[in-house]
Design a protein around this motif. Structure first.
Motif, PDB file in Angstrom:
ATOM      1  N   GLU A  11      40.518  47.618  36.619  1.00 15.68           N
ATOM      2  CA  GLU A  11      41.586  46.836  37.237  1.00 15.68           C
ATOM      3  C   GLU A  11      42.335  47.659  38.283  1.00 15.68           C
ATOM      4  O   GLU A  11      42.729  47.145  39.320  1.00 15.68           O
ATOM      5  N   GLU A  12      42.510  48.934  37.982  1.00 13.79           N
ATOM      6  CA  GLU A  12      43.231  49.801  38.936  1.00 13.79           C
ATOM      7  C   GLU A  12      42.458  49.911  40.244  1.00 13.79           C
ATOM      8  O   GLU A  12      43.047  49.931  41.320  1.00 13.79           O
ATOM      9  N   PHE A  13      41.135  49.985  40.125  1.00 10.45           N
ATOM     10  CA  PHE A  13      40.343  50.071  41.350  1.00 10.45           C
ATOM     11  C   PHE A  13      40.574  48.835  42.217  1.00 10.45           C
ATOM     12  O   PHE A  13      40.792  48.945  43.428  1.00 10.45           O
ATOM     13  N   PHE A  14      40.557  47.671  41.589  1.00 12.15           N
ATOM     14  CA  PHE A  14      40.698  46.444  42.378  1.00 12.15           C
ATOM     15  C   PHE A  14      42.144  46.216  42.836  1.00 12.15           C
ATOM     16  O   PHE A  14      42.419  45.266  43.548  1.00 12.15           O
ATOM     17  N   GLN A  15      43.031  47.105  42.404  1.00 17.37           N
ATOM     18  CA  GLN A  15      44.413  47.041  42.898  1.00 17.37           C
ATOM     19  C   GLN A  15      44.643  47.981  44.083  1.00 17.37           C
ATOM     20  O   GLN A  15      45.725  48.002  44.654  1.00 17.37           O
ATOM     21  N   ILE A  16      43.610  48.768  44.454  1.00 18.47           N
ATOM     22  CA  ILE A  16      43.768  49.650  45.621  1.00 18.47           C
ATOM     23  C   ILE A  16      44.048  48.756  46.833  1.00 18.47           C
ATOM     24  O   ILE A  16      43.361  47.741  47.031  1.00 18.47           O
ATOM     25  N   GLU A  17      45.037  49.150  47.620  1.00 14.80           N
ATOM     26  CA  GLU A  17      45.520  48.289  48.699  1.00 14.80           C
ATOM     27  C   GLU A  17      44.393  47.805  49.632  1.00 14.80           C
ATOM     28  O   GLU A  17      44.273  46.615  49.907  1.00 14.80           O
ATOM     29  N   GLU A  18      43.557  48.762  50.090  1.00 15.94           N
ATOM     30  CA  GLU A  18      42.492  48.389  51.040  1.00 15.94           C
ATOM     31  C   GLU A  18      41.512  47.400  50.408  1.00 15.94           C
ATOM     32  O   GLU A  18      41.030  46.480  51.059  1.00 15.94           O
ATOM     33  N   VAL A  19      41.237  47.611  49.144  1.00 18.63           N
ATOM     34  CA  VAL A  19      40.280  46.746  48.436  1.00 18.63           C
ATOM     35  C   VAL A  19      40.861  45.340  48.318  1.00 18.63           C
ATOM     36  O   VAL A  19      40.202  44.342  48.642  1.00 18.63           O
ATOM     37  N   LYS A  20      42.123  45.292  47.891  1.00 16.61           N
ATOM     38  CA  LYS A  20      42.791  44.001  47.718  1.00 16.61           C
ATOM     39  C   LYS A  20      42.844  43.245  49.044  1.00 16.61           C
ATOM     40  O   LYS A  20      42.585  42.044  49.113  1.00 16.61           O
ATOM     41  N   GLU A  21      43.153  44.012  50.080  1.00 18.62           N
ATOM     42  CA  GLU A  21      43.317  43.414  51.408  1.00 18.62           C
ATOM     43  C   GLU A  21      42.011  42.770  51.890  1.00 18.62           C
ATOM     44  O   GLU A  21      42.001  41.634  52.342  1.00 18.62           O
ATOM     45  N   VAL A  22      40.907  43.492  51.740  1.00 17.21           N
ATOM     46  CA  VAL A  22      39.621  42.952  52.217  1.00 17.21           C
ATOM     47  C   VAL A  22      39.197  41.756  51.382  1.00 17.21           C
ATOM     48  O   VAL A  22      38.838  40.702  51.917  1.00 17.21           O
ATOM     49  N   LEU A  23      39.259  41.907  50.068  1.00 19.62           N
ATOM     50  CA  LEU A  23      38.772  40.824  49.213  1.00 19.62           C
ATOM     51  C   LEU A  23      39.644  39.573  49.319  1.00 19.62           C
ATOM     52  O   LEU A  23      39.161  38.458  49.140  1.00 19.62           O
ATOM     53  N   GLY A  24      40.936  39.792  49.649  1.00 21.45           N
ATOM     54  CA  GLY A  24      41.832  38.637  49.746  1.00 21.45           C
ATOM     55  C   GLY A  24      41.908  38.049  51.143  1.00 21.45           C
ATOM     56  O   GLY A  24      42.609  37.072  51.377  1.00 21.45           O
ATOM     57  N   SER A  25      41.178  38.640  52.092  1.00 19.26           N
ATOM     58  CA  SER A  25      41.306  38.170  53.477  1.00 19.26           C
ATOM     59  C   SER A  25      40.597  36.837  53.683  1.00 19.26           C
ATOM     60  O   SER A  25      39.771  36.429  52.867  1.00 19.26           O
ATOM     61  N   ASP A  26      40.925  36.202  54.816  1.00 19.42           N
ATOM     62  CA  ASP A  26      40.368  34.876  55.090  1.00 19.42           C
ATOM     63  C   ASP A  26      39.103  34.933  55.933  1.00 19.42           C
ATOM     64  O   ASP A  26      38.593  33.896  56.359  1.00 19.42           O
ATOM     65  N   ILE A  27      38.620  36.113  56.217  1.00 16.66           N
ATOM     66  CA  ILE A  27      37.443  36.224  57.094  1.00 16.66           C
ATOM     67  C   ILE A  27      36.202  35.662  56.405  1.00 16.66           C
ATOM     68  O   ILE A  27      36.190  35.482  55.191  1.00 16.66           O
TER      69      ILE A  27
END
Lengths: 332, 370
Positions: free
Chosen positions: A227-243
């Motif tokens: 869970e901590e890995f998927f909370q890394i800012e860059e990771v969260k940002e990419v996976l949550g993006s609308d692209i």
């Protein structure tokens, strides 16, 4: 030749409410897309039950058939009959030894078990219904195209315990034993989490492997939970993006690589900046060893006309180009 | 070390060391184990078959190598280092020792006499630890005694143990170097299972130094972990607060490396170890290493600690490293593998004349091909 089963030719009608259904493998077949129940029900609607179900009488059998009667063939016909509200059904009552039943199950399913995952799940099923290891090794493994030894059975059982979503993926992609086994060394929670990304990113066989290896390495290095890995800012940002899915996949791959190779990534960025600043305007490309191990720059010129050769020569002796090359070399 | 079984080749049944074992079986064949850990608990002492003397198998012309020679008479090791390549190397994992001193020395003498001008540094650690099998230390003693009279050979015993007592009274004539692989206590505890603590290793170094043996130090493999910088500084301080640099003949530095198959083995055999989780790149020799900038930082820092400890007089070299790494760490690099061989022979001759009585001829070393 040993006679492994005795089929009573009579067709009887019995109440099927008390039947033991533990020998049903059709759920796994459906999970793997090897069986289409709806299509089969459609055909039964037209033709009705043509072949009787097969049950075994536990009293005449070995140690793994515990109930009075066990259904060994006709699970879907039974389900259809139940759906239709029938009270009775035609059956054949067979007497089988454990090994006879095993041979029967093999003859019924072996043609469907073409992938490593399908074989692994079948072997696990055999163990679950109470067939002992040795009988499986002696009777089942060779017909499945496997060498008959315990270690290989154990490897298949480890594969069969992988998360369901991953198993269906590996089955669809027809992954080899080695590839499937690699996943068994990864944290289960990570595998579940990665498979849950399938709707957002494109998972190829190699990318899935790369993700598993990279993320588990990053987690281990940094003593991090999934869970901590998927909370890394860059990771969260990419996976949550609308692209779009393809861009997101590429971007996610880049983020993972940056996190896995922080030193190399940083130096690559610096080298690219030098290239851009000093060598950008010149008619040649500079390539370096991305692992940074070898001190060797390759200078590549693309020439269409002979006149461009002198441009290339003079650009090489330009002080700015020389400075750029010197700076690049200083990293090696 | 208690072995579950000891098998002795009948041809060696009359040797003294055999009597040190309470129970053993006579057999011509190894009991043959395939499991790496299981094999460590079963000892097979056998006689020599075929050649055992050769140049170190790590030699790769794309890297600078010290071109040491080895006698591969020990196979497997009672210690259990997580990074040990043997876990992916041995087919028969039975801890096997060829304990046939006469035959081994004869082979060494025959081969080294072909190049009498050359100083052969000869290790016994290629596939195991030189001093870890205590009941067989008599065998090490025999080798030490025999090397005393081999003019152009230097025996290198390398260990992560501390069992040096039997060697202290042996007449070695300066022709044996006793070396230790050293790492900070954190690494020893986590990654070098069953080996002697740093404290015990240093105590053992002190004893052999007093007995006049030259000491070799191998900071290899250096391993990255949180706080590695301070840990390696403390390591150097701990050693050189007890050992005089004058007693140290050479110091090698290297970093963790393993091939891709080994990575999987380590992860399976030692799931708690984090050594495979660090950032690494695959080199031309198909081995993972830390990225070059990190390796250079590690080596340079260690070198600065060694200098601060007064060990700059010792011959310091890198093991299995690239030319550019040498240049960036030392500001220079040997021109060839033969050149490094020469530099080592020269420094040994100058600093330890008993160990290498003759002055090395540079031109012959430079002409060596590998």
């Amino acid at each position: 030749m040993e006679r492994v089963s005795t089929v009573t030719p009579e067709v009887s009608l019995i109440s099927f409410k008390g039947l033991d259904l533990s020998l049903d493998f059709s759920g796994v077949l459906e999970l793997l897309g090897l069986w289409d129940t709806a299509e089969f029900f459609d055909s039964l609607d037209i033709s009705g039950i043509l072949c009787p179900l097969v049950i075994v009488d536990a009293r005449a059998s070995g140690n793994f058939v515990n109930g009075p009667y066990k259904l060994v063939d006709g699970f879907k016909r039974l389900a259809w009959a139940r759906r239709k509200g029938l009270d009775t059904i035609p059956v054949t009552r067979a007497q089988m030894t454990d090994r006879g039943l095993l041979a029967f199950l093999l003859s019924k399913y072996v043609h469907l078990l073409k992938t490593c995952v399908a074989r692994a799940l079948f072997l696990k099923f055999l163990l679950q219904i109470g067939i002992d290891d040795q009988a499986i090794i002696d009777v089942a493994m060779r017909p499945l195209g496997l060498q008959a030894y315990k270690g290989l059975l154990e490897k298949h059982l480890r594969i069969a315990d992988l998360p369901e979503e991953l198993l269906t993926f590996c089955h669809k992609k027809d992954f080899s034993l080695k590839r499937c086994l690699n996943f068994t060394y990864q944290p289960r929670q990570l595998l579940v989490k990665i498979m849950a990304l399938e709707d957002r990113i494109s998972l190829s066989a190699s990318f899935l492997q790369e993700l598993c290896d990279s993320i588990s390495e990053i987690m281990k290095r940094n003593e991090m939970a999934v869970e901590e890995f998927f909370q890394i800012e860059e990771v969260k940002e990419v996976l949550g993006s609308d692209i779009d899915r393809s861009s997101k996949t590429n971007l996610f791959r880049q983020v993972i690589r940056r996190l896995r190779y922080p030193i190399l990534s940083k130096i690559q960025r610096e080298l690219k900046e030098i290239e851009k600043e000093y060598l950008g305007p010149f008619p040649f490309e500079v390539k370096w060893d991305e692992s940074l191990e070898n001190r060797r720059l390759r200078i590549i010129a693309s020439i269409k006309h002979i006149g461009e050769l002198s441009d290339f020569r003079s650009s090489l002796s330009n002080p700015k180009a020389e400075e750029g090359i010197k700076r690049l070399l200083s990293y090696f | 070390m208690k072995f579950k079984s000891v098998t002795v080749h009948p041809r060696l049944s009359d040797r003294n060391f055999v009597r040190d074992f309470d129970r053993y079986t006579l057999a011509e064949q190894s009991p043959k184990f395939s499991d790496y850990r299981q094999g460590k608990r079963h000892l097979f002492i056998t006689s020599k078959k075929g050649g055992l003397f050769h140049i170190c198998a790590s030699l790769d012309p794309r890297y600078i190598c010290c071109s040491t020679h080895v006698i591969s008479h020990i196979s497997n090791c009672p210690f259990e280092c997580t990074y040990c390549f043997l876990q992916n190397y041995l087919t028969d994992t039975t801890l096997t020792v060829v304990a046939d001193t006469d035959a081994i020395v004869e082979e060494i003498f025959h081969k080294t006499s072909l190049q009498p001008w050359r100083l052969f540094r000869i290790g016994t650690w290629e596939l195991g630890d030189s001093l870890a099998i205590e009941p067989l230390n008599q065998f090490a003693i025999d080798l030490v005694s025999r090397f005393k009279s081999l003019d152009n050979c230097l025996l290198k015993l390398r260990t992560k143990g501390s069992a040096v007592e039997p060697l202290l009274d042996v007449e070695h004539g300066g022709k044996t170097v006793i070396s230790w692989t050293v790492n900070p206590p954190e690494v020893i505890k986590r990654e070098e299972i069953g080996t002697a603590s740093l404290e015990k290793r240093i105590q053992a170094m002190e004893k052999v130094a007093r007995a006049g043996y030259p000491i070799g130090l191998h900071f290899d493999p250096m391993i990255v972990f949180n706080g590695w910088e301070t840990a390696y500084e403390d390591l150097v301080d701990a050693i050189f607060s007890v050992i005089e640099p004058e007693n140290v003949i050479w110091i090698s530095i290297g970093s963790l490396r393993f091939n891709p198959e080994m990575k999987k083995k380590i992860e399976n055999n030692y799931p708690a170890s984090k050594i495979t989780a660090q950032e690494m790149v695959l080199g031309d020799d198909n081995k993972f290493r830390y990225p070059r900038p990190l390796r250079e930082e590690m080596y340079s820092l260690l070198l600065s600690f060694l200098k601060a400890a007064g060990a700059e007089q010792c011959f310091v070299y890198l093991c299995m490293e690239r030319w550019n790494v040498w240049e960036r760490v030392f500001g220079r690099c040997p021109r060839s593998i033969g050149h490094l061989d020469y530099l080592m022979a020269k420094t040994v001759h100058e600093r330890f004349p008993n160990s290498a009585p003759q002055s090395p001829p540079k031109d012959l070393y430079m002409a060596l091909t590998y």
